[in-house]
Scaffold this motif. Sequence first.
Motif, short mmCIF file in Angstrom:
data_model
loop_
_atom_site.label_atom_id
_atom_site.label_comp_id
_atom_site.label_asym_id
_atom_site.label_seq_id
_atom_site.Cartn_x
_atom_site.Cartn_y
_atom_site.Cartn_z
N ILE A 21 0.87 -1.18 0.00
CA ILE A 21 0.00 0.00 0.00
C ILE A 21 0.90 1.22 0.00
CG2 ILE A 21 -1.76 1.34 1.23
CD1 ILE A 21 -2.42 -1.16 2.85
N GLY A 22 0.68 2.13 -0.92
CA GLY A 22 1.38 3.40 -0.92
C GLY A 22 0.34 4.51 -0.94
N ALA A 23 0.57 5.53 -0.14
CA ALA A 23 -0.38 6.65 -0.10
C ALA A 23 0.37 7.91 0.29
CB ALA A 23 -1.50 6.37 0.90
N CYS A 24 -0.16 9.03 -0.15
CA CYS A 24 0.40 10.31 0.26
C CYS A 24 -0.72 11.34 0.34
CB CYS A 24 1.49 10.78 -0.71
SG CYS A 24 0.94 11.15 -2.38
N THR A 25 -0.63 12.21 1.33
CA THR A 25 -1.49 13.38 1.32
C THR A 25 -0.85 14.32 0.32
OG1 THR A 25 -0.32 14.40 3.16
CG2 THR A 25 -2.29 13.11 3.70
N TYR A 98 -6.78 5.15 -8.64
CA TYR A 98 -6.83 5.15 -10.10
C TYR A 98 -6.81 3.70 -10.60
CZ TYR A 98 -5.84 6.95 -14.75
OH TYR A 98 -5.90 7.29 -16.08
N PRO A 99 -7.95 3.05 -10.66
CA PRO A 99 -9.31 3.45 -10.33
C PRO A 99 -9.70 2.94 -8.94
CG PRO A 99 -9.41 1.44 -11.61
CD PRO A 99 -7.94 1.81 -11.46
N THR A 100 -10.76 3.48 -8.42
CA THR A 100 -11.24 3.04 -7.11
C THR A 100 -11.76 1.61 -7.17
OG1 THR A 100 -13.41 4.00 -7.55
CG2 THR A 100 -11.87 5.33 -6.27
N GLU A 148 4.01 10.43 -19.50
CA GLU A 148 5.35 10.74 -19.02
C GLU A 148 5.83 9.60 -18.14
OE1 GLU A 148 4.90 14.54 -17.10
OE2 GLU A 148 4.19 15.47 -18.95
N ALA A 149 7.08 9.26 -18.26
CA ALA A 149 7.61 8.09 -17.56
C ALA A 149 7.63 8.28 -16.04
CB ALA A 149 9.02 7.79 -18.05
N ASN A 150 7.13 7.28 -15.35
CA ASN A 150 7.24 7.21 -13.89
C ASN A 150 8.61 6.62 -13.59
OD1 ASN A 150 7.13 6.55 -11.17
ND2 ASN A 150 5.07 5.72 -11.27
N PRO A 151 9.44 7.31 -12.79
CA PRO A 151 10.80 6.82 -12.56
C PRO A 151 10.86 5.48 -11.84
CG PRO A 151 10.29 8.68 -11.13
CD PRO A 151 9.16 8.55 -12.10
N ALA A 158 5.55 5.31 -5.02
CA ALA A 158 5.95 6.12 -6.17
C ALA A 158 4.76 6.36 -7.09
CB ALA A 158 7.09 5.44 -6.93
N ASP A 159 3.94 5.34 -7.29
CA ASP A 159 2.75 5.49 -8.14
C ASP A 159 1.74 6.43 -7.50
OD1 ASP A 159 3.89 3.75 -9.95
OD2 ASP A 159 2.63 2.05 -9.43
N ALA A 160 1.54 6.34 -6.18
CA ALA A 160 0.60 7.25 -5.50
C ALA A 160 1.06 8.70 -5.65
CB ALA A 160 0.48 6.88 -4.02
N LYS A 161 2.36 8.94 -5.51
CA LYS A 161 2.89 10.30 -5.65
C LYS A 161 2.75 10.80 -7.09
CE LYS A 161 6.76 11.03 -3.27
NZ LYS A 161 8.07 10.76 -2.66
N GLU A 162 2.98 9.92 -8.05
CA GLU A 162 2.83 10.29 -9.46
C GLU A 162 1.37 10.62 -9.76
OE1 GLU A 162 4.15 10.78 -13.50
OE2 GLU A 162 5.11 10.84 -11.55
N GLN A 163 0.45 9.81 -9.23
CA GLN A 163 -0.97 10.06 -9.44
C GLN A 163 -1.40 11.37 -8.78
OE1 GLN A 163 -1.98 5.32 -9.81
NE2 GLN A 163 -2.70 6.39 -8.03
N ALA A 164 -0.84 11.70 -7.63
CA ALA A 164 -1.16 12.98 -6.98
C ALA A 164 -0.79 14.13 -7.91
CB ALA A 164 -0.42 13.10 -5.65
N ARG A 165 0.33 14.00 -8.59
CA ARG A 165 0.75 15.03 -9.55
C ARG A 165 -0.27 15.14 -10.69
NH1 ARG A 165 3.48 15.63 -14.16
NH2 ARG A 165 3.76 13.40 -14.51
N TRP A 166 -0.75 13.99 -11.17
CA TRP A 166 -1.77 14.01 -12.22
C TRP A 166 -3.02 14.70 -11.73
CZ3 TRP A 166 -1.92 8.07 -13.50
CH2 TRP A 166 -0.70 7.67 -14.06
N PHE A 167 -3.49 14.31 -10.54
CA PHE A 167 -4.73 14.85 -10.01
C PHE A 167 -4.66 16.37 -9.87
CE2 PHE A 167 -5.14 10.58 -7.59
CZ PHE A 167 -5.51 9.93 -8.76
N ALA A 168 -3.49 16.87 -9.52
CA ALA A 168 -3.32 18.33 -9.38
C ALA A 168 -3.46 19.04 -10.72
CB ALA A 168 -1.97 18.64 -8.75
N HIS A 169 -3.20 18.35 -11.81
CA HIS A 169 -3.44 18.92 -13.14
C HIS A 169 -4.91 18.82 -13.53
CE1 HIS A 169 0.68 19.72 -14.48
NE2 HIS A 169 1.03 18.59 -13.89
N TYR A 170 -5.54 17.70 -13.18
CA TYR A 170 -6.91 17.44 -13.62
C TYR A 170 -7.95 18.22 -12.83
CZ TYR A 170 -4.57 13.28 -15.53
OH TYR A 170 -3.72 12.43 -16.17
N LEU A 171 -7.79 18.30 -11.52
CA LEU A 171 -8.80 18.96 -10.68
C LEU A 171 -9.07 20.40 -11.10
CD1 LEU A 171 -8.05 17.63 -7.10
CD2 LEU A 171 -10.26 17.62 -8.22
#
Length: 184
Positions: A21-25, A98-100, A148-151, A158-171
């Motif tokens: 499980i990976g998560a980030c606020t 992504y996705p729930t 864009e490549a996830n490092p 790492a995926d949770a943090k990458e998705q947070a970056r995506w969400f900040a663009h989409y919201l």
Amino acid sequence: MLDDLHVSLDIEACGEVLLSIGACTFNPRTGESLSEFYGVPSVGEQMQAGLRLDADAFAWWLRQDEEARAAIQTQDHASLVLHQFSEWLDRKAWVWAYPTSYDLSVIERVYRAFHKRVPWTWTKTMDGRTLWRLACANDSALERIEKEANPCPHHALADAKEQARWFAHYLPAVLAAKEADDGE
């Protein structure tokens, strides 16, 4: 909504068994990760609790790069990981996956197998894939962000943090479209 607490969540799994499980606020305006959680629950304990390991998914994991495999090798007691995650997650947070339908259902099944309550409220779960579709309908340039490549692919944090970056663009794109509609 942009002033509320948001959590981006990702998992790695083999069938019903949770590998990590990976998560980030995160700040929904910038995508900046604020606090992080990473846990690797015992596969053996999950199987003893009745969860099934998918053999094909396990074989796929064996073919991943060393960094991805190493991220799931040091395991903790499953109950401990679930408890720590529950303690870390604020029940008032918007929980994005992504996705729930995949990530949250696997975690819910593991929580049930260990007779624990999931740490989120169902009314606060948010689907990143739906958000992506809505955002791209308003701005097709947003489609390229996920390409864009996830490092470090296949590492839940790492995926949770990458998705947070995506969400900040989409919201903001979705909220701006809503405001434009409201103004007409």
